[in-house]
Design a protein around this motif. Structure first.
Motif, PDB file in Angstrom:
ATOM      1  N   ALA A   1       0.496  -1.515   0.181  1.00 57.91           N
ATOM      2  CA  ALA A   1       0.268  -0.091   0.000  1.00 57.91           C
ATOM      3  C   ALA A   1       1.075   1.137   0.379  1.00 57.91           C
ATOM      4  O   ALA A   1       0.118   2.522  -0.556  1.00 57.91           O
ATOM      5  N   LEU A   2       2.142   0.963   0.421  1.00 60.68           N
ATOM      6  CA  LEU A   2       3.372   2.168   0.067  1.00 60.68           C
ATOM      7  C   LEU A   2       3.787   2.129  -1.320  1.00 60.68           C
ATOM      8  O   LEU A   2       2.983   2.052  -2.297  1.00 60.68           O
ATOM      9  N   GLY A   3       3.942   3.686  -1.195  1.00 59.37           N
ATOM     10  CA  GLY A   3       4.543   4.151  -2.381  1.00 59.37           C
ATOM     11  C   GLY A   3       5.605   3.055  -2.808  1.00 59.37           C
ATOM     12  O   GLY A   3       6.375   2.839  -2.093  1.00 59.37           O
ATOM     13  N   PRO A   4       5.416   3.600  -4.501  1.00 61.60           N
ATOM     14  CA  PRO A   4       6.879   2.627  -5.097  1.00 61.60           C
ATOM     15  C   PRO A   4       8.604   2.823  -4.506  1.00 61.60           C
ATOM     16  O   PRO A   4       8.936   2.299  -4.501  1.00 61.60           O
ATOM     17  N   ASP A   5       9.057   4.382  -3.472  1.00 59.36           N
ATOM     18  CA  ASP A   5       9.954   4.651  -3.142  1.00 59.36           C
ATOM     19  C   ASP A   5       9.928   4.474  -1.961  1.00 59.36           C
ATOM     20  O   ASP A   5      10.440   5.100  -1.678  1.00 59.36           O
ATOM     21  N   ASP A   6       9.184   4.066  -1.825  1.00 59.26           N
ATOM     22  CA  ASP A   6       9.291   3.526  -0.140  1.00 59.26           C
ATOM     23  C   ASP A   6      10.018   2.840   0.829  1.00 59.26           C
ATOM     24  O   ASP A   6      10.032   1.333   0.064  1.00 59.26           O
ATOM     25  N   THR A   7      10.658   3.737   0.975  1.00 59.66           N
ATOM     26  CA  THR A   7      12.411   2.860   1.608  1.00 59.66           C
ATOM     27  C   THR A   7      12.158   0.947   2.307  1.00 59.66           C
ATOM     28  O   THR A   7      12.087   0.112   2.295  1.00 59.66           O
ATOM     29  N   LEU A   8      10.717   1.719   3.313  1.00 54.93           N
ATOM     30  CA  LEU A   8      10.296   0.174   3.910  1.00 54.93           C
ATOM     31  C   LEU A   8       9.738  -1.447   3.091  1.00 54.93           C
ATOM     32  O   LEU A   8      10.375  -2.479   3.197  1.00 54.93           O
ATOM     33  N   ARG A   9       8.755  -0.265   1.501  1.00 58.49           N
ATOM     34  CA  ARG A   9       8.614  -1.887   0.892  1.00 58.49           C
ATOM     35  C   ARG A   9      10.188  -2.096  -0.038  1.00 58.49           C
ATOM     36  O   ARG A   9       9.790  -2.935  -0.172  1.00 58.49           O
ATOM     37  N   THR A  10      10.653  -1.195  -0.377  1.00 61.19           N
ATOM     38  CA  THR A  10      11.831  -1.347  -1.176  1.00 61.19           C
ATOM     39  C   THR A  10      12.914  -2.470  -0.294  1.00 61.19           C
ATOM     40  O   THR A  10      12.948  -3.839  -0.376  1.00 61.19           O
ATOM     41  N   ALA A  11      13.046  -2.356   1.050  1.00 54.22           N
ATOM     42  CA  ALA A  11      13.613  -3.298   2.187  1.00 54.22           C
ATOM     43  C   ALA A  11      12.666  -4.448   2.294  1.00 54.22           C
ATOM     44  O   ALA A  11      12.928  -6.050   2.518  1.00 54.22           O
ATOM     45  N   ALA A  12      11.737  -5.037   2.491  1.00 54.18           N
ATOM     46  CA  ALA A  12      10.663  -6.106   1.875  1.00 54.18           C
ATOM     47  C   ALA A  12      10.422  -6.500   1.222  1.00 54.18           C
ATOM     48  O   ALA A  12      10.694  -7.546   1.346  1.00 54.18           O
ATOM     49  N   GLU A  13      11.095  -6.026   0.058  1.00 56.68           N
ATOM     50  CA  GLU A  13      10.893  -6.573  -1.411  1.00 56.68           C
ATOM     51  C   GLU A  13      12.721  -7.020  -1.661  1.00 56.68           C
ATOM     52  O   GLU A  13      12.472  -8.224  -2.057  1.00 56.68           O
ATOM     53  N   SER A  14      13.163  -6.352  -0.968  1.00 62.14           N
ATOM     54  CA  SER A  14      14.544  -7.314  -1.532  1.00 62.14           C
ATOM     55  C   SER A  14      15.089  -8.042   0.355  1.00 62.14           C
ATOM     56  O   SER A  14      15.732  -9.467  -0.905  1.00 62.14           O
ATOM     57  N   GLY A  15      14.102  -7.876   1.196  1.00 60.44           N
ATOM     58  CA  GLY A  15      15.099  -8.816   2.045  1.00 60.44           C
ATOM     59  C   GLY A  15      13.856 -10.523   1.455  1.00 60.44           C
ATOM     60  O   GLY A  15      14.736 -11.234   1.780  1.00 60.44           O
ATOM     61  N   ARG A  16      12.618  -9.827   0.859  1.00 59.68           N
ATOM     62  CA  ARG A  16      12.482 -11.131   0.260  1.00 59.68           C
ATOM     63  C   ARG A  16      12.964 -12.015  -0.132  1.00 59.68           C
ATOM     64  O   ARG A  16      13.166 -13.052  -0.790  1.00 59.68           O
ATOM     65  N   ALA A  17      13.284 -10.895  -1.284  1.00 64.22           N
ATOM     66  CA  ALA A  17      14.308 -12.084  -2.844  1.00 64.22           C
ATOM     67  C   ALA A  17      15.324 -12.458  -2.188  1.00 64.22           C
ATOM     68  O   ALA A  17      15.478 -13.647  -1.857  1.00 64.22           O
ATOM     69  N   ARG A  18      15.992 -11.605  -0.664  1.00 65.97           N
ATOM     70  CA  ARG A  18      17.381 -12.787  -0.442  1.00 65.97           C
ATOM     71  C   ARG A  18      16.669 -13.743   0.216  1.00 65.97           C
ATOM     72  O   ARG A  18      17.453 -14.630   0.092  1.00 65.97           O
ATOM     73  N   ALA A  19      16.021 -13.909   0.455  1.00 66.75           N
ATOM     74  CA  ALA A  19      15.498 -14.853   1.341  1.00 66.75           C
ATOM     75  C   ALA A  19      14.764 -15.908   0.840  1.00 66.75           C
ATOM     76  O   ALA A  19      15.465 -17.343   1.216  1.00 66.75           O
ATOM     77  N   MET A  20      14.322 -16.099  -0.071  1.00 60.14           N
ATOM     78  CA  MET A  20      14.054 -16.785  -1.233  1.00 60.14           C
ATOM     79  C   MET A  20      15.490 -17.297  -1.605  1.00 60.14           C
ATOM     80  O   MET A  20      15.724 -18.211  -2.057  1.00 60.14           O
ATOM     81  N   ALA A  21      16.380 -16.893  -1.649  1.00 58.87           N
ATOM     82  CA  ALA A  21      17.155 -17.513  -2.839  1.00 58.87           C
ATOM     83  C   ALA A  21      18.145 -18.072  -1.897  1.00 58.87           C
ATOM     84  O   ALA A  21      18.599 -19.171  -1.726  1.00 58.87           O
ATOM     85  N   ASP A  22      18.351 -17.551  -0.669  1.00 59.61           N
ATOM     86  CA  ASP A  22      18.506 -18.314   0.657  1.00 59.61           C
ATOM     87  C   ASP A  22      17.941 -19.565   1.176  1.00 59.61           C
ATOM     88  O   ASP A  22      18.712 -20.672   1.886  1.00 59.61           O
TER      89      ASP A  22
END
Length: 932
Positions: free
Chosen positions: A569-590
């Motif tokens: 629901a946050l904007g595409p540039d929001d740091t929390l959204r970006t951190a959640a997206e990149s963190g999920r991708a990293r956890a998926m790889a791990d």
């Protein structure tokens, strides 16, 4: 003799010999103290002392003039010595104070002769001459100098030594009431004299207080090299002079008449030091030579701190002995020479470390001990650091409180809220900065600059590790413990403070502790705030990141996904959204879902790159994680195309020591290892490891990651002697910090398996690989790429043991799962194909081996290229199978396409992997009559 008289005689003889070691004026007082009111024993001991004097051919009473005229002490050369009085007697000689008068030159000297009994002994005459020879080599302010020597007119040998007007070192310390530090400082001067003798290959062999006199100006002098010898001489037992020693100060090897080294003097110095700090010798209650010898050989004695102190001892001698000094003395007096200090220099260095409040080498290097020493010698610095930390925490709490008020009271202006947020962020970053640099590395550099040439003495202390532990235990944990009480009425404010401190824990590598604190933060906010509140999402992202760093990939992924569901629901540039997206991708790889993880990273990269510059920290971190995923997918060229410019951008924008720059270089080093460029990977990994160690300490996860890559490269380059202890340390630290099943621990154990196989320890490798596979299955599940790799590796070991059917089943099962999860073109699947072919070969199934090798070669050629090391590996193995099957034409086709171009390469231009491949190819061609 009857039993009673025999015992009295032995008792009298022991007392007489002990008293003879003392200055003449103190002998009878010593005897009366030991004999009590036994007048008959005192008289008998007195008679024995007189008999000892008679054996020297000289009167006993010092006040009587000696029965020698000046003529009897006149040398054949034009040197004249006039006897003044007797100074003392040793094992073979008598020493007089004499004056030398040569043409108006007058000098007082200590004139030494052989005693009457020794004059008839060729061995003692030889030793007397040896003393002259040794003393002539020794010119040191702490050693009594040789002034003259030769033969008297009657043919008797003599030595004229520097006359030292002083007192025994133990008497001097008592009379001057020196404290412990003063005694050690004086003893260090004695060590310098003994070390000088050792450098000239001379061991004294009779170091005791009676042979160390302190001059009126406080300078000690080492005397009596009468039983000293050169290190390269034959042992005492071969010379027949093994009894020439002072038993109370003799080393076990002297007592047992074994060959001596400088360690014997180290032991005797330890006894002297014991006496100086405790006021008594270690075995002073033992008066019989038999019991004393047995005690010395057994090495069983109380440390100085527990030695009984008599009331007669001075207050300084009765003062408590620190544990450090105990440890130094005990190490110097170890029963086995190899367990003592390596030399007098090392003993002296440890004493200097004690005086400077530094950790001594004789004690076990526990973190608490090092921290105590560190604090003691840096009281002002540590106090300032604690004050800074406390003030930072206080400021952080105040800022967070005001921030909470700002959010609760909407009347406050938005600009004020932003100011408070910046203040909180700044104070948190200040606390993160204090952790290692200010409290560890900076102080360590200061210590080294002050020490100068002695900087190596602290090289193994691990300041950054101590600083990190101190920050966690004594600053952050202390603050965390106070939060519940001090912020009970403001739980959200307390949670904000707890989250800031947890981020510091993540920075210093205390992941498990951070997870526990962040879970508390999330519990409070979930209870008191709406599910989509940014504060809740922030706690979820931080907790998931800490879980991922600690190896709990499944839990991390679930929390990231929960946060992302609300963050959309946050904007595409929001740091929390970006951190959640990149963190999920990293956890998926791990978690092993590499392909969807890469897709998510690529999509996020495309979105952010249009909004942020290439030097943006968040974008650079995302790209490093994307490169790591590409490496694991075997897409090495794509990974290289991203990481090399990324490393350059980080270096240019952030500098060489910035964490993002170091992480980029570590990722590049990992890629180079995967590409078999082991030398380059090793050099870069060492550089990054050194930088991380300076900032965080050796035991920080980032440093351990780098050192693990160093070890992996060393194994590949067959530098096993360096790799093994490094790997053992990494595994031990990771096990202690995170447990046996943690993925990083298992990664290091996998490298150890490779080392064991390279050193032909197949049994050990198999056992370790079985435990790795079991742990991978428990933690990661059966289809995780790391689990499948471990399964295939175990298949290779089973094949080596001749269990071909079981090995083939494991390998083919692993291959099917790898193709399903990684895709058909992943290099790991080609490696498993190669393994299956080798199992067929070992089982004697050459046709099946040929077909599988051909499949592996075709795939490697298509994906990796003709001259890739793995492609060439498949080619050489297929060539050998074809030759064994007598399919020469096909073998020659393989040779011409793959092997001849490799052999034609200049070895000087190849890295280690390719050189080994070329050398093996040459050997293989020669074996089958195809010598290049």
């Amino acid at each position: 003799m009857d039993g009673a008289n025999d015992e009295r005689y032995r008792r009298a003889k022991e007392l007489a010999h002990a008293a003879a070691e003392l200055p003449p004026g103190k002998r009878m007082a010593f005897v009366r103290e030991r004999a009590g009111d036994d007048a008959a024993l005192i008289a008998e001991v007195g008679w024995m002392l007189d008999a000892i004097e008679v054996t020297a051919g000289l009167p006993h009473a010092l006040e009587n003039p000696v029965d020698l005229s000046g003529l009897s002490a006149q040398a054949a050369a034009p040197r004249h010595y006039q006897i003044i009085r007797r100074l003392g007697e040793g094992g073979m000689g008598v020493v007089y104070l004499a004056s030398r008068n040569d043409g108006g030159f007058v000098q007082q000297v200590a004139l030494k002769f052989l005693n009457a009994a020794a004059e008839d002994s060729p061995a003692l005459l030889e030793r007397f001459a040896q003393e002259r020879h040794l003393l002539a080599r020794l010119e040191h302010p702490g050693i009594a100098r040789l002034l003259d020597g030769g033969l008297l007119a009657d043919g008797r040998p003599f030595l004229a030594l520097e006359f030292v007007q002083g007192e025994r070192i133990d008497d001097w310390c008592e009379e001057k009431s020196l404290n412990l530090r003063q005694r050690i400082a004086l003893f260090l001067k004695v060590c310098a004299a003994v070390e000088f003798a050792h450098r000239h290959l001379i061991i004294h062999r009779d170091i005791k207080p009676a042979n160390i006199l302190v001059t009126p100006d406080g300078e000690p002098k080492l005397l009596d090299f009468g039983i000293a010898r050169m290190l390269d001489e034959v042992p005492d037992t071969d010379r027949g002079d093994g009894d020439a020693l002072t038993l109370a100060y003799a080393s076990p090897e002297q007592v047992q008449k074994r060959r001596l080294t400088t360690a014997a003097d180290v032991y005797s110095l330890g006894v002297v030091l014991y006496q100086l700090v405790a006021g008594r010798r270690p075995f002073q209650d033992l008066v019989t030579p038999h019991h004393l010898s047995s005690a010395i050989i057994s090495g069983d004695f109380l440390p100085p701190s527990r030695s009984p102190r008599g009331d007669a001892a001075s207050a300084a001698a009765r003062a408590p002995v620190p544990a450090d000094v105990d440890a130094i003395v005990m190490k110097a007096m170890r029963r086995q020479a190899r367990d003592r200090y390596a030399g007098v220099h090392e003993l002296a260095e440890d004493l200097r470390r004690f005086l400077e409040h530094r950790p001594v080498q004789a004690r076990k290097a526990t973190p608490a001990y090092h921290a105590g020493r560190f604090v003691r010698r840096n009281r002002l610095g540590v106090a300032a650091g604690v004050l800074l930390a406390v003030s930072t925490l206080t400021g952080l709490g105040v800022s967070l409180y005001e921030l909470a008020q700002a959010r609760a009271q909407e009347r406050l202006a938005t600009s004020r809220q932003r100011e408070l947020e910046r203040a909180v962020a700044f104070e948190q970053s200040m606390l993160e900065g204090v952790d290692i640099d200010a409290m560890g590395h900076g102080l360590a550099d200061g210590e080294r600059r002050q020490l100068g040439d002695r900087a190596t003495a602290i090289s193994g202390v691990g300041f950054s590790d101590l600083a990190r532990e101190s920050l966690d235990v004594h600053v952050v944990s202390h603050a965390l413990d106070a939060i519940d009480g001090r912020f009970a009425d403001e739980p959200l404010l307390g949670a904000s403070l707890r989250q800031s401190l947890a981020r510091v824990l993540v920075t210093i590598g205390s992941y498990g502790h951070a997870v526990r604190e962040l879970q508390k933060v999330l519990d409070v906010r979930t209870r008191l705030l709406p599910a989509g509140d940014p504060a809740v999402l922030s706690a979820q992202v931080d907790l998931a990141r800490a879980l991922d760093l600690s190896g709990q990939f499944g839990q991390a992924r679930a929390i990231f996904e929960a946060a992302l569901a609300k963050a959309q629901a946050l904007g595409p540039d929001d740091t929390l959204r970006t951190a959640a997206e990149s963190g999920r991708a990293r956890a998926m790889a791990d978690s092993g879902d590499l392909i969807p993880a890469l897709a998510a990273q690529e999509a996020l990269d495309a979105r952010l790159s249009s909004r942020f510059p290439a030097s943006d920290p968040g974008l650079m971190q995302l790209r490093r994680e994307r490169v790591a995923t590409l490496i694991r997918l075997g897409r090495r060229d794509e990974a290289r195309a991203i990481i090399e410019p990324l490393a350059a951008v980080s270096l240019r924008a952030l500098g060489p020591d910035h964490p993002d720059t170091l992480d980029a270089q570590a990722t590049l080093a990992s890629l180079l290892n995967y590409r078999n460029e082991y030398e380059r990977s090793l050099a870069l990994a060492r550089t990054v490891a050194a930088a991380h160690e300076r900032r965080f300490g050796f035991d920080h996860p980032a440093t351990l990651r780098d050192e693990d890559l160093v070890a992996a490269n060393l194994v590949r380059l067959e530098q096993f002697d360096e790799a093994r202890p490094l790997l053992e340390h990494i595994i031990r630290v990771r096990r202690q910090a995170q447990g046996d099943d943690q993925p990083d621990t298992l990664e290091s154990m996998t490298t150890m398996v490779r080392l064991l196989t390279r050193t032909d320890d197949w049994a050990g490798a198999t056992t370790l690989q079985q435990s790795i596979l079991q742990a991978r299955r428990r933690v990661l599940g059966p289809d995780h790429p790391d689990t499948l790799f471990a399964q295939a590796s175990l298949a290779g070991f089973l094949s080596h043991e001749g269990k071909y059917a079981q090995a083939l089943d494991l390998a083919t099962t692993a291959l099917a799962a790898q193709r399903r999860t990684l895709g058909m073109d992943h290099p790991i699947t080609f490696g498993t194909l190669d393994l299956i072919a080798r199992i067929h070969t070992q089982a004697g199934e050459l046709a099946a081996a040929r077909d599988v090798h051909a499949e592996a070669l075709a795939n490697r050629q298509r994906v990796l290229g003709t001259m890739d090391a793995h492609t060439l590996e498949s080619a050489t193995r297929l060539f050998e199978i074809l030759e064994r099957l007598h399919q020469t034409a096909q073998a020659q086709a393989i040779r011409h396409r793959y092997m001849d171009p490799l052999v034609a390469m200049d070895p000087a231009t190849l890295n280690a992997s390719m050189r080994d491949m070329r050398d093996g190819t040459v050997d293989l061609l020669t074996q089958y009559g195809n010598a290049p």
